[in-house]
Design an enzyme around this catalytic site. Structure first.
Site, PDB file in Angstrom:
ATOM      1  N   ASN A   9       0.901  -1.143   0.018  1.00  0.00           N
ATOM      2  CA  ASN A   9       0.080   0.096  -0.039  1.00  0.00           C
ATOM      3  C   ASN A   9       0.973   1.220   0.202  1.00  0.00           C
ATOM      4  O   ASN A   9       1.762   1.517   1.096  1.00  0.00           O
ATOM      5  CB  ASN A   9      -0.865  -0.017   1.144  1.00  0.00           C
ATOM      6  CG  ASN A   9      -1.631   1.372   1.421  1.00  0.00           C
ATOM      7  OD1 ASN A   9      -1.694   2.092   0.403  1.00  0.00           O
ATOM      8  ND2 ASN A   9      -2.351   1.417   2.459  1.00  0.00           N
ATOM      9  N   TRP A  10       0.981   1.783  -1.179  1.00  0.00           N
ATOM     10  CA  TRP A  10       1.986   3.008  -1.294  1.00  0.00           C
ATOM     11  C   TRP A  10       1.581   4.364  -0.758  1.00  0.00           C
ATOM     12  O   TRP A  10       2.134   5.149  -0.581  1.00  0.00           O
ATOM     13  CB  TRP A  10       2.162   3.011  -2.863  1.00  0.00           C
ATOM     14  CG  TRP A  10       2.927   2.064  -3.365  1.00  0.00           C
ATOM     15  CD1 TRP A  10       3.497   0.814  -2.875  1.00  0.00           C
ATOM     16  CD2 TRP A  10       3.626   2.133  -4.738  1.00  0.00           C
ATOM     17  NE1 TRP A  10       4.339   0.040  -3.758  1.00  0.00           N
ATOM     18  CE2 TRP A  10       4.248   0.961  -4.954  1.00  0.00           C
ATOM     19  CE3 TRP A  10       3.587   2.959  -5.693  1.00  0.00           C
ATOM     20  CZ2 TRP A  10       4.838   0.534  -6.114  1.00  0.00           C
ATOM     21  CZ3 TRP A  10       4.295   2.468  -6.911  1.00  0.00           C
ATOM     22  CH2 TRP A  10       5.029   1.254  -7.104  1.00  0.00           C
ATOM     23  N   LYS A  11       0.189   4.220  -0.223  1.00  0.00           N
ATOM     24  CA  LYS A  11      -0.425   5.486   0.177  1.00  0.00           C
ATOM     25  C   LYS A  11      -0.282   6.471  -0.767  1.00  0.00           C
ATOM     26  O   LYS A  11      -0.134   6.385  -1.900  1.00  0.00           O
ATOM     27  CB  LYS A  11       0.008   5.542   1.447  1.00  0.00           C
ATOM     28  CG  LYS A  11      -0.234   4.407   2.552  1.00  0.00           C
ATOM     29  CD  LYS A  11       0.132   4.556   4.011  1.00  0.00           C
ATOM     30  CE  LYS A  11      -0.036   3.220   4.614  1.00  0.00           C
ATOM     31  NZ  LYS A  11       0.017   3.486   6.151  1.00  0.00           N
ATOM     32  N   HIS A  95      -9.432   1.011   4.801  1.00  0.00           N
ATOM     33  CA  HIS A  95      -8.198   1.208   5.691  1.00  0.00           C
ATOM     34  C   HIS A  95      -8.463   2.209   6.585  1.00  0.00           C
ATOM     35  O   HIS A  95      -9.224   2.999   6.729  1.00  0.00           O
ATOM     36  CB  HIS A  95      -7.123   2.022   4.450  1.00  0.00           C
ATOM     37  CG  HIS A  95      -5.707   1.939   5.314  1.00  0.00           C
ATOM     38  ND1 HIS A  95      -5.337   2.917   6.032  1.00  0.00           N
ATOM     39  CD2 HIS A  95      -4.640   1.164   5.137  1.00  0.00           C
ATOM     40  CE1 HIS A  95      -4.076   2.452   6.445  1.00  0.00           C
ATOM     41  NE2 HIS A  95      -3.529   1.311   5.873  1.00  0.00           N
ATOM     42  N   GLU A  97      -6.867   4.661   7.713  1.00  0.00           N
ATOM     43  CA  GLU A  97      -6.440   6.210   7.386  1.00  0.00           C
ATOM     44  C   GLU A  97      -7.842   6.656   6.725  1.00  0.00           C
ATOM     45  O   GLU A  97      -8.221   7.857   6.985  1.00  0.00           O
ATOM     46  CB  GLU A  97      -5.257   6.370   6.616  1.00  0.00           C
ATOM     47  CG  GLU A  97      -3.938   6.268   7.572  1.00  0.00           C
ATOM     48  CD  GLU A  97      -2.866   5.568   6.531  1.00  0.00           C
ATOM     49  OE1 GLU A  97      -2.887   5.562   5.472  1.00  0.00           O
ATOM     50  OE2 GLU A  97      -1.876   4.947   7.593  1.00  0.00           O
ATOM     51  N   GLU A 167      -5.133  -4.796  10.722  1.00  0.00           N
ATOM     52  CA  GLU A 167      -4.026  -3.710  10.768  1.00  0.00           C
ATOM     53  C   GLU A 167      -4.527  -3.146  12.085  1.00  0.00           C
ATOM     54  O   GLU A 167      -5.165  -1.993  12.139  1.00  0.00           O
ATOM     55  CB  GLU A 167      -4.014  -2.835   9.654  1.00  0.00           C
ATOM     56  CG  GLU A 167      -3.929  -3.424   8.336  1.00  0.00           C
ATOM     57  CD  GLU A 167      -3.245  -2.268   7.261  1.00  0.00           C
ATOM     58  OE1 GLU A 167      -2.034  -2.688   6.555  1.00  0.00           O
ATOM     59  OE2 GLU A 167      -3.902  -1.231   7.251  1.00  0.00           O
ATOM     60  N   GLY A 173       2.679   2.725  10.810  1.00  0.00           N
ATOM     61  CA  GLY A 173       3.784   3.615  10.545  1.00  0.00           C
ATOM     62  C   GLY A 173       4.349   4.066  11.940  1.00  0.00           C
ATOM     63  O   GLY A 173       5.158   5.157  11.882  1.00  0.00           O
ATOM     64  N   SER A 213       3.786  -2.038  10.347  1.00  0.00           N
ATOM     65  CA  SER A 213       5.030  -1.984  10.675  1.00  0.00           C
ATOM     66  C   SER A 213       5.745  -3.235  10.223  1.00  0.00           C
ATOM     67  O   SER A 213       6.668  -3.595  10.786  1.00  0.00           O
ATOM     68  CB  SER A 213       5.574  -1.467  12.024  1.00  0.00           C
ATOM     69  OG  SER A 213       5.181  -0.313  12.218  1.00  0.00           O
ATOM     70  N   GLY A 234       3.094  -1.111   4.277  1.00  0.00           N
ATOM     71  CA  GLY A 234       2.987   0.456   3.958  1.00  0.00           C
ATOM     72  C   GLY A 234       4.540   0.965   3.687  1.00  0.00           C
ATOM     73  O   GLY A 234       5.032   0.728   2.476  1.00  0.00           O
ATOM     74  N   GLY A 235       5.034   1.607   4.633  1.00  0.00           N
ATOM     75  CA  GLY A 235       6.570   1.985   4.465  1.00  0.00           C
ATOM     76  C   GLY A 235       7.550   1.355   3.830  1.00  0.00           C
ATOM     77  O   GLY A 235       8.134   1.684   2.581  1.00  0.00           O
TER      78      GLY A 235
HETATM   79  P1  13P Z   1       3.362   0.448   7.468  1.00  0.00           P
HETATM   80  O1  13P Z   1       3.846  -0.862   7.083  1.00  0.00           O
HETATM   81  O2  13P Z   1       4.007   1.693   7.213  1.00  0.00           O
HETATM   82  O3  13P Z   1       3.200   0.374   9.241  1.00  0.00           O
HETATM   83  O4  13P Z   1       1.644   0.768   7.261  1.00  0.00           O
HETATM   84  C1  13P Z   1       0.803  -0.493   7.288  1.00  0.00           C
HETATM   85  C2  13P Z   1      -0.390   0.094   6.441  1.00  0.00           C
HETATM   86  O5  13P Z   1      -1.050   0.765   6.763  1.00  0.00           O
HETATM   87  C3  13P Z   1      -0.605  -0.729   5.294  1.00  0.00           C
HETATM   88  O6  13P Z   1      -1.819  -0.834   4.509  1.00  0.00           O
END
Ligand code: 13P
Length: 251
Positions: A9-11, A95, A97, A167, A173, A213, A234-235
């Site tokens: 997930n590149w956000k 998600h 967010e 999640e 994050g 994470s 994510g990251g």
């Molecule tokens: P991180 O891997 O950056 O913690 O993000 C997880 C995430 O929200 C994937 O959708």
């Protein structure tokens, strides 16, 4: 047997040119990967360019959201058919967010899920508790509440196509990943509810990803848990080598 599935997930990261550069780095690193289903979910503005860059590779393409209507006066929104015809097989739905900043609710998640399934997509539905809810002993109520809300009216014949991502919000994050035992406990809970809703055969076919994470150094232990079938990253998905190492940990 469930095929492990790792998605990035590149956000809100990467221009189209940067997105193409990242998949060009990823492709050779994942060229021999057959044991794991892999997808990247870049921003909408990169979908078409990334689809072209992925031609001939086994890496799939996904979007980070989808609207529940097929078309209409919904400024700024994108339908499942638009995503499909831009090369997306997957859509992330609900998600945390989006729940936190963009008013996604269990009801809209359910409508989006219904639309994505109706269009033939593979939805990745996210659930997870905040730290406050965890500390108040509400993990089960929150996660199963989100799950029930998302799955309202979804029939068993469609349910096996759904991917669920657990999640925990406090792990996203933050560098604070859930321990493999904490994650497995909730995944087992989710699997149990799926069994109650759809029976063992469907429940055993549904992939449950862990997200929050995930890094190359903790991925293998998480993915070794019986009910963790991959991850939503994510990251670490923004670095080709890290993402490839995480994919390899799932194989
Ligand atoms: P991180 O891997 O950056 O913690 O993000 C997880 C995430 O929200 C994937 O959708």
């Amino acid at each position: 047997m469930r095929k492990p599935f790792v998605a990035g997930n590149w956000k809100m990261h990467k221009t189209a040119a940067e997105a193409v550069a990242l998949v060009e780095e990823l492709k050779p690193l994942l060229a021999d990967t057959t044991q794991v289903e892999v997808a990247v979910c870049p921003p909408y503005t990169s979908l078409v360019a990334v689809q072209q860059a992925l031609a001939g590779s086994s890496i799939g393409l996904g979007a980070q959201n989808v609207h529940w209507e097929a078309s209409g006066a919904f400024t700024g929104e994108i339908s499942a058919e638009m995503l499909l015809t831009s090369g997306c097989k997957y859509a992330i739905i609900g998600h945390s967010e989006r729940r936190q900043y963009f008013a996604d609710t269990d009801e809209t998640v359910n409508r989006k899920l219904t639309a994505a399934l109706g269009a033939g997509m593979v939805p990745i539905v996210c659930v997870g508790e905040t730290l406050e809810q965890r500390e108040a002993g509400q993990i089960e109520a929150v996660v199963l509440g989100q799950l029930n809300g998302a799955l309202q009216g979804i029939q068993a014949k469609d349910a096996s196509r759904i991917v669920l991502a657990y999640e925990p919000v406090w792990a996203i994050g933050t560098g604070k990943t859930a321990t493999s035992a904490q994650a497995e406990e909730v995944h087992a809970l989710i699997r149990g509810r799926l069994k109650a809703l759809y029976g063992p055969e469907v429940a055993d076919a549904i992939r449950l990803q862990y997200g929050g994470s995930v890094k190359p150094d903790n991925a293998a232990e998480l993915f070794a848990q019986p009910n963790i079938d991959g991850g939503l990253i994510g990251g670490a998905a923004l670095k080709a080598e890290d993402f490839a190492a995480i994919v390899q940990a799932a194989g």
